[in-house]
Design an enzyme around this catalytic site. Structure first.
Site, PDB file in Angstrom:
ATOM      1  N   LYS A 208      -6.118  16.701   5.185  1.00 28.23           N
ATOM      2  CA  LYS A 208      -6.534  17.406   3.974  1.00 28.23           C
ATOM      3  C   LYS A 208      -8.051  17.613   3.985  1.00 28.23           C
ATOM      4  O   LYS A 208      -8.537  18.702   3.744  1.00 28.23           O
ATOM      5  CB  LYS A 208      -6.090  16.597   2.764  1.00 28.23           C
ATOM      6  CG  LYS A 208      -6.350  17.260   1.456  1.00 28.23           C
ATOM      7  CD  LYS A 208      -5.711  16.458   0.357  1.00 28.23           C
ATOM      8  CE  LYS A 208      -6.592  16.433  -0.854  1.00 28.23           C
ATOM      9  NZ  LYS A 208      -6.093  15.525  -1.879  1.00 28.23           N
ATOM     10  N   GLU A 214     -10.297   9.134  12.469  1.00 30.38           N
ATOM     11  CA  GLU A 214      -9.204   8.924  13.435  1.00 30.38           C
ATOM     12  C   GLU A 214      -8.623  10.268  13.865  1.00 30.38           C
ATOM     13  O   GLU A 214      -8.417  10.533  15.041  1.00 30.38           O
ATOM     14  CB  GLU A 214      -8.075   8.083  12.818  1.00 30.38           C
ATOM     15  CG  GLU A 214      -8.394   6.627  12.588  1.00 30.38           C
ATOM     16  CD  GLU A 214      -8.919   6.371  11.185  1.00 30.38           C
ATOM     17  OE1 GLU A 214      -9.541   7.296  10.591  1.00 30.38           O
ATOM     18  OE2 GLU A 214      -8.724   5.251  10.680  1.00 30.38           O
ATOM     19  N   GLY A 269      -2.905  12.667  -0.745  1.00 26.33           N
ATOM     20  CA  GLY A 269      -2.454  12.455   0.632  1.00 26.33           C
ATOM     21  C   GLY A 269      -1.066  11.835   0.707  1.00 26.33           C
ATOM     22  O   GLY A 269      -0.187  12.305   1.438  1.00 26.33           O
ATOM     23  N   ARG A 270      -0.842  10.781  -0.067  1.00 27.46           N
ATOM     24  CA  ARG A 270       0.449  10.068   0.024  1.00 27.46           C
ATOM     25  C   ARG A 270       1.588  10.838  -0.664  1.00 27.46           C
ATOM     26  O   ARG A 270       2.729  10.419  -0.625  1.00 27.46           O
ATOM     27  CB  ARG A 270       0.314   8.653  -0.513  1.00 27.46           C
ATOM     28  CG  ARG A 270      -0.398   8.521  -1.844  1.00 27.46           C
ATOM     29  CD  ARG A 270      -0.813   7.089  -2.114  1.00 27.46           C
ATOM     30  NE  ARG A 270      -1.615   6.936  -3.331  1.00 27.46           N
ATOM     31  CZ  ARG A 270      -2.929   7.070  -3.378  1.00 27.46           C
ATOM     32  NH1 ARG A 270      -3.607   7.400  -2.299  1.00 27.46           N
ATOM     33  NH2 ARG A 270      -3.591   6.888  -4.521  1.00 27.46           N
ATOM     34  N   GLU A 355      -1.239   1.861  -2.141  1.00 22.34           N
ATOM     35  CA  GLU A 355      -2.471   2.649  -2.224  1.00 22.34           C
ATOM     36  C   GLU A 355      -2.641   3.182  -3.657  1.00 22.34           C
ATOM     37  O   GLU A 355      -3.745   3.318  -4.155  1.00 22.34           O
ATOM     38  CB  GLU A 355      -2.450   3.804  -1.212  1.00 22.34           C
ATOM     39  CG  GLU A 355      -3.839   4.294  -0.840  1.00 22.34           C
ATOM     40  CD  GLU A 355      -3.877   5.199   0.388  1.00 22.34           C
ATOM     41  OE1 GLU A 355      -4.314   4.747   1.452  1.00 22.34           O
ATOM     42  OE2 GLU A 355      -3.490   6.377   0.279  1.00 22.34           O
ATOM     43  N   HIS A 386      19.066 -11.621   9.878  1.00 20.93           N
ATOM     44  CA  HIS A 386      18.928 -12.626  10.934  1.00 20.93           C
ATOM     45  C   HIS A 386      17.486 -13.069  11.097  1.00 20.93           C
ATOM     46  O   HIS A 386      17.136 -13.653  12.116  1.00 20.93           O
ATOM     47  CB  HIS A 386      19.489 -12.073  12.250  1.00 20.93           C
ATOM     48  CG  HIS A 386      20.943 -11.757  12.142  1.00 20.93           C
ATOM     49  ND1 HIS A 386      21.916 -12.687  12.423  1.00 20.93           N
ATOM     50  CD2 HIS A 386      21.581 -10.646  11.714  1.00 20.93           C
ATOM     51  CE1 HIS A 386      23.107 -12.135  12.201  1.00 20.93           C
ATOM     52  NE2 HIS A 386      22.931 -10.899  11.761  1.00 20.93           N
ATOM     53  N   LYS A 498     -13.723   3.234   5.436  1.00 22.08           N
ATOM     54  CA  LYS A 498     -14.042   4.339   6.352  1.00 22.08           C
ATOM     55  C   LYS A 498     -15.552   4.438   6.560  1.00 22.08           C
ATOM     56  O   LYS A 498     -16.027   4.610   7.670  1.00 22.08           O
ATOM     57  CB  LYS A 498     -13.551   5.675   5.766  1.00 22.08           C
ATOM     58  CG  LYS A 498     -12.048   5.842   5.680  1.00 22.08           C
ATOM     59  CD  LYS A 498     -11.730   7.243   5.134  1.00 22.08           C
ATOM     60  CE  LYS A 498     -10.269   7.402   4.770  1.00 22.08           C
ATOM     61  NZ  LYS A 498      -9.951   8.656   4.115  1.00 22.08           N
TER      62      LYS A 498
HETATM   63  O1  F6P Z   1      -5.746   6.299   3.569  1.00 26.72           O
HETATM   64  C1  F6P Z   1      -6.584   7.042   2.773  1.00 26.72           C
HETATM   65  C2  F6P Z   1      -6.288   8.494   2.891  1.00 26.72           C
HETATM   66  O2  F6P Z   1      -7.218   9.164   2.105  1.00 26.72           O
HETATM   67  C3  F6P Z   1      -4.860   8.837   2.490  1.00 26.72           C
HETATM   68  O3  F6P Z   1      -4.674   8.936   1.140  1.00 26.72           O
HETATM   69  C4  F6P Z   1      -4.670  10.093   3.256  1.00 26.72           C
HETATM   70  O4  F6P Z   1      -3.342  10.425   3.333  1.00 26.72           O
HETATM   71  C5  F6P Z   1      -5.288   9.729   4.571  1.00 26.72           C
HETATM   72  O5  F6P Z   1      -6.422   8.966   4.220  1.00 26.72           O
HETATM   73  C6  F6P Z   1      -5.649  10.869   5.465  1.00 26.72           C
HETATM   74  O6  F6P Z   1      -6.529  11.771   4.864  1.00 26.72           O
HETATM   75  P1  F6P Z   1      -6.719  13.232   5.408  1.00 26.72           P
HETATM   76  O7  F6P Z   1      -5.446  13.957   5.240  1.00 26.72           O
HETATM   77  O8  F6P Z   1      -7.832  13.813   4.613  1.00 26.72           O
HETATM   78  O9  F6P Z   1      -7.089  13.127   6.870  1.00 26.72           O
END
Ligand code: F6P
Length: 532
Positions: A208, A214, A269-270, A355, A386, A498
């Site tokens: 987003k 990452e 995001g979630r 979150e 188990h 981050k």
């Molecule tokens: O983990 C934090 C977060 O902001 C999530 O809410 C989101 O889904 C993820 O990082 C990735 O963010 P982006 O889509 O901006 O890369």
């Protein structure tokens, strides 16, 4: 949206007194007292999902008081605010409109922002065409090969939803192989590139913000790997696509507008699997199935918006969760999915819940003096039986559980599926009722029972039902956030992590001493640097 401290409500006080009177009650006694308990404490949604919450330590009065709590916390107004697109993500001043992404056939007008609906429709049209072209082989790679593989590069909500849905709906998948690169650990990307051919693979960079480290680093690594094979930059346009809200950065990366799928900043995001972040889902199961997935969620939205609290599945599940979290002080909640394909569901809900509701400051900016989001964990039945079930049966803690299963199974073996169902039922029964201890029996065999659980039965796992199930959990978590008076739609704790990681990267890149932190962090940095 009003900001009420739930502890100041009359209902909270009454619930505290009610808790004192009920805390030692056994589930078995509740069943003895009410022969219709199953009927009285279960709900069916759309003849497709049954939620049985009878095996909980609750009575009619508990539900009445919990509903009073919801009312005193102005839940109805909060639901309306969300559907109307008010900026209920207070700290980021954003609307929260994932519900508008799945607005298809509405009986009543839940949400009437024509401008947004139009945008959503346009985005779905683009997804539809793209999927058709890739699936039927109209779009080819730079050497004219048909596309066989899709790599989604993204993390958090930009990975977990799609990965979970694709795995859950394996029975619906077509010939495309979908891969995920999320972890900054280089092993992840190396493992994926071993499996793919650059000539027949497309890459979806799902971010987003298009600034998540990452994702950007993984995308750059893949881009170099691709260009190593494809040589010319212009070949990228057949292979690289971006899903984002930040076109400027997408463009700098080398992706043009035609290959850009928009996600709006009112989609958290979630909560983004319903948006173009779900592109890998639509590619894997086809656009029609993706639409059905949206529709399943939309029908839960309608149910959530318009059903009385006493029949409202997400609201009831949320209230029962609050009952255990805030009155019984049970710290965790387990999700036990009796379905081999649903492993990622638990991780997905873990993110949505932890979150969203892992907050210690309330909506008035004050430190809360009650528990907020609880710890979600779990696993896949029957394997968990188990491992950790022993503690649930005979340990000292009680762990409220959601047991989930699908009744019909497309791609299994009848005997196996019957055994799965039998195990599911056996566990919920033993957890609730235990095994009566008889004097002559060996004392160590005593199984206490009285461990609460909800049973959620889906007729089958299909796109529609999965959409509904996810939406039930999303709304459950929303309701809990409203009542607990916290901001469910930001994640400042994650953002801080981050920022600090970025700063520390400099200690490695520039080989600076790293003595600006605490002694532990400084020591760890120095120890690492001696080896790299
Ligand atoms: O983990 C934090 C977060 O902001 C999530 O809410 C989101 O889904 C993820 O990082 C990735 O963010 P982006 O889509 O901006 O890369």
């Amino acid at each position: 949206m009003k900001n009420i401290n739930p502890k100041t409500t009359n209902a909270w006080k009454k619930l505290e007194a009610h808790y004192e009177s009920i805390k030692n009650t056994k589930i078995i006694e509740l069943f003895k007292k009410d022969l219709n308990r199953f009927k009285n404490f279960s709900k069916v949604f759309n003849n497709t999902i049954l939620v049985d919450f009878s095996k909980n330590i609750i009575t009619k009065k508990t539900i009445e008081l919990l509903i009073q709590l919801a009312k005193e916390c102005y839940l109805k107004e909060a639901i309306l605010s969300m559907f109307k697109g008010e900026k209920i993500n207070l700290t980021e001043k954003k609307s929260v409109l994932h519900v508008s992404l799945r607005k298809r056939e509405l009986k009543n007008s839940l949400f009437n922002n024509k401008k947004i609906s139009k945008k959503v429709q346009k985005s779905l049209e683009k997804i539809k065409l793209f999927c058709k072209d890739i699936i039927c082989g109209n779009r080819k790679g730079y050497t004219g090969k048909r596309i066989t593989d899709v790599v989604n590069i993204g993390i958090g909500g930009s990975e977990m939803g799609p990965k979970m849905v694709i795995d859950a709906l394996k029975n619906y998948k077509n010939h495309l192989n979908i891969h995920f690169v999320s972890n900054i650990d280089g092993k992840n990307v190396l493992e994926v590139v071993k499996k793919i051919n650059p000539e027949s693979t497309i890459f979806l960079i799902s971010s987003k913000t298009f600034s998540t480290k990452e994702t950007i680093v993984n995308a750059e690594t893949i881009k170099s790997w691709f260009l190593n094979h494809a040589k010319k930059k212009e070949n990228m346009k057949m292979h690289f696509f971006a899903i984002s809200n930040n076109f400027e950065s997408v463009k700098s990366f080398g992706i043009e507008k035609k290959n850009f799928f928009k996600i709006w900043n009112w989609v958290g995001g979630r909560y983004s699997v319903w948006s173009s972040i779900g592109l890998s889902v639509a590619l894997s199961i086809g656009f029609e199935n993706f639409e059905s997935f949206l529709l399943g969620a939309n029908h839960i939205d309608e149910h959530f918006y318009s059903t009385d609290y006493c029949n409202n599945i997400p609201v009831l599940l949320a209230l029962i969760g609050i009952w255990y979290n805030n009155f019984f002080s049970f710290e965790t909640e387990a999700i036990l999915f009796y379905d081999y394909n649903m492993e990622y569901f638990i991780q997905f809900i873990q993110q949505v819940c932890m979150e969203s509701n892992g907050k210690f400051i309330d909506r008035n900016g004050k430190i809360v003096d009650y528990q907020t989001g609880n710890i979600i964990w779990g696993g896949i039945g029957t394997n968990c039986q188990h491992s950790f079930f022993q503690l649930m049966h005979q340990g000292t803690r009680r762990i409220p559980c959601d047991f989930i299963i699908s009744i019909k199974e497309k791609n299994s073996i009848k005997l196996h599926h019957n055994m799965l169902l039998a195990n599911f039922l056996a566990q919920t029964k033993v957890l609730a009722f235990g095994e009566e201890y008889k004097k002559e029996e060996y004392v160590y065999k005593k199984v206490r029972g009285n461990n609460p659980s909800n049973s959620i039965l889906l007729k089958e796992i299909n796109p529609y039902n999965l959409g509904s199930l996810i939406a039930i959990y999303e709304h459950k978590i929303f309701v809990q956030g409203v009542i607990l008076n916290i901001c469910s739609f930001d994640q400042w704790g994650v953002e801080l992590g981050k920022k600090i990681a970025e700063k520390m990267l400099i200690n490695f890149k520039k080989k600076t001493s790293g003595d600006e932190y605490d002694s532990s962090t400084n020591g760890l940095i120095k120890f690492c640097r001696d080896f790299i």
